[in-house]
Design an enzyme around this catalytic site. Structure first.
Site, PDB file in Angstrom:
ATOM      1  N   HIS A  52     -32.141 -19.597   7.144  1.00  0.00           N
ATOM      2  CA  HIS A  52     -31.228 -19.434   8.261  1.00  0.00           C
ATOM      3  C   HIS A  52     -30.108 -20.464   8.146  1.00  0.00           C
ATOM      4  CE1 HIS A  52     -34.061 -22.547   9.459  1.00  0.00           C
ATOM      5  NE2 HIS A  52     -33.172 -22.989  10.336  1.00  0.00           N
TER       6      HIS A  52
ATOM      7  N   GLU B 136     -25.509 -20.810   9.534  1.00  0.00           N
ATOM      8  CA  GLU B 136     -24.521 -20.300  10.482  1.00  0.00           C
ATOM      9  C   GLU B 136     -24.275 -18.807  10.313  1.00  0.00           C
ATOM     10  OE1 GLU B 136     -20.951 -22.524  10.262  1.00  0.00           O
ATOM     11  OE2 GLU B 136     -21.823 -24.358  11.096  1.00  0.00           O
ATOM     12  N   LYS B 137     -24.353 -18.314   9.055  1.00  0.00           N
ATOM     13  CA  LYS B 137     -24.110 -16.890   8.816  1.00  0.00           C
ATOM     14  C   LYS B 137     -25.355 -16.046   9.041  1.00  0.00           C
ATOM     15  CE  LYS B 137     -20.224 -17.313   5.634  1.00  0.00           C
ATOM     16  NZ  LYS B 137     -19.669 -16.926   4.311  1.00  0.00           N
TER      17      LYS B 137
ATOM     18  N   PRO C  43     -28.140 -16.641  11.461  1.00  0.00           N
ATOM     19  CA  PRO C  43     -28.629 -17.583  12.476  1.00  0.00           C
ATOM     20  C   PRO C  43     -30.010 -17.278  13.038  1.00  0.00           C
ATOM     21  CG  PRO C  43     -27.100 -16.047  13.455  1.00  0.00           C
ATOM     22  CD  PRO C  43     -27.146 -15.697  11.997  1.00  0.00           C
ATOM     23  N   ASN C  44     -30.520 -16.082  12.801  1.00  0.00           N
ATOM     24  CA  ASN C  44     -31.798 -15.700  13.419  1.00  0.00           C
ATOM     25  C   ASN C  44     -32.966 -16.126  12.540  1.00  0.00           C
ATOM     26  OD1 ASN C  44     -30.237 -14.357  15.454  1.00  0.00           O
ATOM     27  ND2 ASN C  44     -29.958 -12.672  14.011  1.00  0.00           N
TER      28      ASN C  44
ATOM     29  N   VAL D   1     -37.148 -16.451  11.505  1.00  0.00           N
ATOM     30  CA  VAL D   1     -38.457 -15.793  11.556  1.00  0.00           C
ATOM     31  C   VAL D   1     -39.538 -16.857  11.374  1.00  0.00           C
ATOM     32  CG1 VAL D   1     -39.964 -14.062  10.534  1.00  0.00           C
ATOM     33  CG2 VAL D   1     -37.496 -13.657  10.630  1.00  0.00           C
TER      34      VAL D   1
ATOM     35  N   LYS E   8     -39.420 -13.000  15.117  1.00  0.00           N
ATOM     36  CA  LYS E   8     -37.993 -13.193  14.855  1.00  0.00           C
ATOM     37  C   LYS E   8     -37.314 -13.635  16.139  1.00  0.00           C
ATOM     38  CE  LYS E   8     -33.874 -11.138  12.835  1.00  0.00           C
ATOM     39  NZ  LYS E   8     -33.339 -10.043  12.016  1.00  0.00           N
TER      40      LYS E   8
ATOM     41  N   ASP F 166     -28.887  -4.093   6.966  1.00  0.00           N
ATOM     42  CA  ASP F 166     -29.278  -5.251   6.166  1.00  0.00           C
ATOM     43  C   ASP F 166     -30.364  -4.934   5.150  1.00  0.00           C
ATOM     44  OD1 ASP F 166     -29.270  -7.844   5.337  1.00  0.00           O
ATOM     45  OD2 ASP F 166     -30.359  -8.650   7.049  1.00  0.00           O
TER      46      ASP F 166
END
Length: 480
Positions: A64, A66-67, A69-70, A72, A86, A180
């Protein structure tokens, strides 16, 4: 607007899976877990806080920044069940009801080819998804970061086929846009079976807006219009095929240049040498190139990809045995050799020398009767004009006259079909050319020339395996 994330940052801290688990998986294994997943439910934030040890950094299983950001996390419920959680960043999914509604739809999916979404949590600004935990890591780790030995060709085909099956299942469930799709979205369960992550069925939202992490891997329609369509998933599937065959993450635009240049040394992972035939390699490359077509409606359907990958997987099982067999080289006539090289000028010269051959007698007899009645004089003139244009290499004109001739001919001339086939080849109309050669074979089953021309057409279409079969059949006919 839905989003797509094409190239997450890599990190693989999760426990290593020995290559033997992935490569030597028993195909008869029935432990697929899909039906054993609990029903979808809403979790409390406290439950998930306890399960992940307070969202401890030690439990993070995904990269993870800045691009991307999520995050798991790995977690364990009170009953001992392992889960993946997540956690979206703050201000993601501002509409809580929309988040829960979409999660519930995804939670209905239960397939042995997918990781099941078993719950969600929406409290305050927190938005979390809960899925079955896959203990044996991502495809990215085993494909790009292997420690002992690389993933085998058969396993790579298995991953591609199961991913295609998962996408087809999503389509059947009304979820026809997977976000994705990449090697980080494919995971391995406890027995080493590949599963497509359910997280890719949820929209990626950042402060209420869609975003993409790497536009180099984005489909053309996203770059042009900023939107995605169901066929965008096929483009991303092409990037997955490219990753599997190369063992590298090659941008699609660069890959297209490699396809055109037939630069197989770069396209194919050198660690796979000897594990596949040249024809299977060519077919997989052709499939990937079709996925990268600029216009979405020109890309293959997922059903077509499933069928093609299934054939490749079956052939991969037979390849070790075929490789050991001592198969004698093909003995081809000059025409067969010219077709194997797709030497169109050479083919034209040889067809001129062959003339009308065996179909002269039956066609001439039929025309003699028709000319005696005066019914087809004009039609025979079309054929003469077509032959003249063919000799002069005016192939567009030859196609027009041969087409007029065929529309009124009392019998079908295999040689006219073969000549029109070459005219189509010369005009870069490869599918039409293949149709002509196949029709010529139907009319004259013993005509080796029709089979040789089919091989030339198939080579132009990038179907090397099928072309080799046609050359072998043509050679066998001549031997008889």
């Amino acid at each position: 607007m839905r989003c797509i994330c094409f190239k997450p940052w890599r990190r693989s801290p999760s426990p290593s899976l020995k290559s033997t688990v992935v490569d030597e998986l028993d195909n008869s294994n029935k432990d697929r877990e899909g039906s054993s997943s609990p029903r979808f439910r809403e979790f409390t934030l406290e439950e998930l806080n306890v399960a992940t040890d307070g969202f401890s950094a030690d439990n993070i299983v995904s990269e993870h920044n800045e691009k991307v950001p999520n995050i798991v996390y790995e977690g364990t419920l009170d009953d001992g069940k392992k889960i993946a959680v997540k956690r979206f960043q703050k201000l993601s999914w501002p509409d809580a009801s929309e988040f829960v509604e979409e999660a519930q739809e995804v939670g209905k999916c239960r397939s042995e080819d997918m990781v099941s979404l078993i719950g969600c949590c929406s409290e305050g600004q927190e938005r979390l998804l809960v899925a079955d935990y896959m203990p044996n890591g991502t495809l990215a780790k085993h494909l790009f970061h292997w420690e002992k030995r690389p993933m085998k060709w058969k396993m790579r085909l298995k991953v591609a086929l199961h991913t295609a099956k998962a996408l087809e299942y999503c389509n059947d469930m009304g979820l026809d846009l997977y976000h994705d799709l990449n090697t980080y979205r494919i995971l391995f369960d406890k027995v080493g079976n590949p599963r497509l992550s359910c997280f890719g069925l949820m929209k990626c939202i950042r402060e209420g807006k869609s975003y993409s992490t790497n536009l180099v891997f984005a489909p053309p329609e996203y770059l042009r219009l900023g939107t995605l369509v169901p066929e965008s998933s096929i483009f991303s599937f092409g990037t997955l095929l490219l990753d599997l065959m190369s063992g590298k993450h090659i941008p699609p635009n660069h890959a297209l240049d490699l396809f055109r240049g037939k630069n197989y040394l770069v396209l194919m992972d050198s660690a796979l040498d000897g594990q596949f035939s040249d024809e299977d390699r060519a077919e997989l490359i052709h499939l990937a190139s079709r996925c990268f077509r600029r216009e979405p409606d020109e890309r293959p359907s997922i059903k077509f990809l499933m069928s093609a990958l299934s054939r490749l997987e079956k052939r991969a099982e037979l390849w070790p045995k075929l490789k050991e067999e001592n198969i004698p080289p093909l003995r081809l006539t000059p025409l067969g050799e010219a077709c194997s090289r797709v030497d169109l000028s050479g083919i034209h010269e040889l067809l001129e020398k062959l003339g009308y051959g065996e179909d002269d007698v039956s066609v001439t007899n039929e025309f003699s009767f028709q000319m005696w009645t005066g019914d087809l004089q004009e039609n025979t003139d079309y054929k003469k004009h077509g032959d003249a244009a063919f000799r002069a290499k005016d192939f567009e004109t030859a196609i027009e006259f041969y087409t007029e001739f065929m529309s009124g001919a009392p019998v079908v001339s295999p040689t006219v079909l073969i000549r029109r086939c070459l005219c189509y080849l010369m005009s870069d109309m490869f599918s039409e050319a293949l149709s002509e050669a196949m029709q010529a074979q139907v009319v004259s089953p013993e005509c080796s020339t029709a089979l040789y021309l089919q091989a030339a057409c198939l080579l132009k279409l990038g179907m090397e395996a099928k072309a080799k079969e046609a050359l072998q059949q043509g050679s066998a006919l001549e031997a008889v």
